[in-house]
Design a protein around this motif. Structure first.
Motif, mmCIF file in Angstrom:
data_model
loop_
_atom_site.group_PDB
_atom_site.id
_atom_site.type_symbol
_atom_site.label_atom_id
_atom_site.label_comp_id
_atom_site.label_asym_id
_atom_site.label_seq_id
_atom_site.Cartn_x
_atom_site.Cartn_y
_atom_site.Cartn_z
ATOM 1 N N GLN A 132 59.505 58.206 97.485
ATOM 2 C CA GLN A 132 58.990 57.161 97.699
ATOM 3 C C GLN A 132 57.477 57.532 96.849
ATOM 4 O O GLN A 132 56.776 56.703 96.402
ATOM 5 N N ALA A 133 57.151 58.726 96.764
ATOM 6 C CA ALA A 133 55.810 59.342 96.477
ATOM 7 C C ALA A 133 55.888 59.590 94.269
ATOM 8 O O ALA A 133 55.481 58.609 93.897
ATOM 9 N N LEU A 134 57.226 59.503 93.794
ATOM 10 C CA LEU A 134 57.439 59.013 92.898
ATOM 11 C C LEU A 134 57.938 58.048 92.099
ATOM 12 O O LEU A 134 57.556 57.537 91.537
ATOM 13 N N ASN A 135 58.334 56.915 93.162
ATOM 14 C CA ASN A 135 58.597 55.272 92.927
ATOM 15 C C ASN A 135 56.808 54.577 92.526
ATOM 16 O O ASN A 135 57.075 53.727 91.775
ATOM 17 N N ALA A 136 56.382 55.431 93.442
ATOM 18 C CA ALA A 136 54.290 54.773 93.190
ATOM 19 C C ALA A 136 54.128 54.619 91.353
ATOM 20 O O ALA A 136 53.144 54.043 91.183
ATOM 21 N N GLN A 137 54.011 55.596 91.043
ATOM 22 C CA GLN A 137 54.049 55.786 89.288
ATOM 23 C C GLN A 137 55.124 55.035 88.748
ATOM 24 O O GLN A 137 54.786 56.247 87.066
ATOM 25 N N GLU A 138 56.554 55.366 88.882
ATOM 26 C CA GLU A 138 57.101 55.231 87.469
ATOM 27 C C GLU A 138 57.789 56.571 87.436
ATOM 28 O O GLU A 138 56.918 55.935 86.127
ATOM 29 N N VAL A 139 57.728 57.714 87.800
ATOM 30 C CA VAL A 139 58.021 58.720 86.925
ATOM 31 C C VAL A 139 59.248 58.190 86.051
ATOM 32 O O VAL A 139 59.874 57.712 87.131
ATOM 33 N N ASP A 140 58.688 58.548 85.449
ATOM 34 C CA ASP A 140 59.871 59.115 84.353
ATOM 35 C C ASP A 140 61.195 60.067 84.568
ATOM 36 O O ASP A 140 60.823 61.715 84.185
ATOM 37 N N ILE A 141 62.326 60.126 85.558
ATOM 38 C CA ILE A 141 62.766 60.582 86.210
ATOM 39 C C ILE A 141 63.400 61.724 84.623
ATOM 40 O O ILE A 141 63.876 63.345 85.082
ATOM 41 N N GLU A 142 64.035 61.006 84.084
ATOM 42 C CA GLU A 142 65.228 61.619 83.076
ATOM 43 C C GLU A 142 63.955 62.539 82.064
ATOM 44 O O GLU A 142 65.049 64.030 82.039
ATOM 45 N N THR A 143 62.805 62.362 81.869
ATOM 46 C CA THR A 143 62.266 63.295 81.011
ATOM 47 C C THR A 143 60.979 64.623 81.561
ATOM 48 O O THR A 143 61.984 65.428 81.001
ATOM 49 N N ALA A 144 60.963 63.999 82.711
ATOM 50 C CA ALA A 144 60.621 65.635 83.149
ATOM 51 C C ALA A 144 61.944 66.448 83.785
ATOM 52 O O ALA A 144 61.772 67.847 83.619
#
Length: 343
Positions: free
Chosen positions: A241-253
């Protein structure tokens, strides 16, 4: 009547003991060479394996008949079928596994991928493995069995790996050529395909480029590990859930972590974060339950239960707003946790 005759034949067969005896080598007979001793035991084992497979296929067919009869005229949502299983001490999951085995056998026979006589060339586990394989693999295994080859689970997996290595669209042509030449054994390629199937196309393309440039065993093993870590990373990231808070670009990371050689560390970090969030949720539910149970116990006790009150007084703080726990090890630490609820 033909019906009565068939029943009588079955009953007669049941009265006759099966001709199923072996003369096993004496383990204490030192004059028997070890290879011969092992061969004699292996032959006996194979006979048992075939007998076991044929028996389980027919048990599955019998169970399927009982189940299907219940569907047509039974009452109580399969109660008759469950009663039949209970009387014979057969578990429901075991029954459906046997039915699935019978279905697989009948499908292989009906579609012409296997001759009835060839079933005797399978071990039980090999047959089950074949039933789960792709139709093309079933065809190749069936042909080998019909030639008289002994089919074990190892042979089925080897054929499946070879077919995967030559047919998967995820593998670039240089890898397929190497596989055909057997300079890249299929047992290394099949796990890679399995892991690549879990990944988005962009990551599949990156792996394809790398193994095209270096189609060797070391590269295949390394990218298989990378692909496995990528899959874990993506699966865990979707649950944090912590990653959804700022809409992190998972693919790029993910691409950045792979580029700097930190993919396994990043995958482990995200996985640990996912586990921590799950533990926090479980902690909260346990904390609420302790509070509710403490309140109920306080109401139901009094001066007549002094020891029970002592127990309550010791545990009650764990349901309070601040929890405290002593951790002992090389040095003692005190951990304090505060839970605050917001609507």
């Amino acid at each position: 009547m033909q019906y009565n005759e068939s029943i009588d034949e079955l009953a007669a067969l049941l009265q006759q003991p099966a001709d199923f005896e072996f003369e096993l080598p004496d383990p204490e007979d030192e004059e028997i060479p070890e290879p011969e001793f092992q061969t004699q035991l292996d032959v006996a084992w194979q006979v048992c394996d075939r007998f076991d497979l044929q028996t389980d296929i027919w048990r599955g067919r019998i169970l399927r008949a009982v189940r299907d009869r219940e569907k047509i005229g039974g009452e109580g949502r399969g109660a008759g079928f469950l009663k039949w299983l209970k009387e014979r001490e057969i578990g429901k999951s075991q029954a459906y596994a046997l039915i699935q085995l019978a279905n697989s056998a009948d499908t292989l026979l009906e579609e012409g991928r296997l001759e009835p006589s060839a079933i005797n060339n399978f071990s039980k586990r090999a047959f089950i493995e074949t039933a789960k394989a792709a139709p093309e693999v079933q065809q190749m295994v069936g042909e080998a069995a019909q030639k008289g080859d002994r089919i074990t689970r190892r042979e089925v997996r080897q054929i499946n790996d070879e077919w995967t290595a030559m047919s998967s669209e995820l593998l670039p042509e240089p890898v397929k050529i190497k596989a055909a030449e057997n300079s890249l054994p299929p047992r290394y390629i099949a796990p890679l395909v399995k892991e690549m199937e879990k990944l988005p196309e962009s990551h599949q393309n990156a792996i394809q480029k790398e193994i095209s440039q270096n189609p060797d065993i070391d590269t295949i093993k390394q990218v298989t590990t990378d692909a496995r870590n990528l899959a874990k990373y993506l699966k865990a990231a979707a649950q944090v859930q912590a990653l959804n808070a700022q809409e992190v670009d998972i693919e790029t990371a993910l691409i950045e972590a792979q580029r700097v050689g930190c993919l396994s560390i990043a995958a482990d970090l995200v996985n640990q974060a996912s586990q921590l969030e799950q533990m926090i949720a479980k902690l909260y539910m346990s904390w609420k339950k302790i509070g509710n149970l403490s309140d109920r116990l306080y109401v139901d006790t009094g001066a007549s239960t002094p020891r029970l009150r002592e127990l309550l007084e010791c545990l009650e703080p764990l349901g309070g707003e601040v929890m405290e726990l002593q951790l002992s090890g090389g040095t003692e630490h005190t951990i304090r946790l505060q839970i605050q609820e917001t609507s």
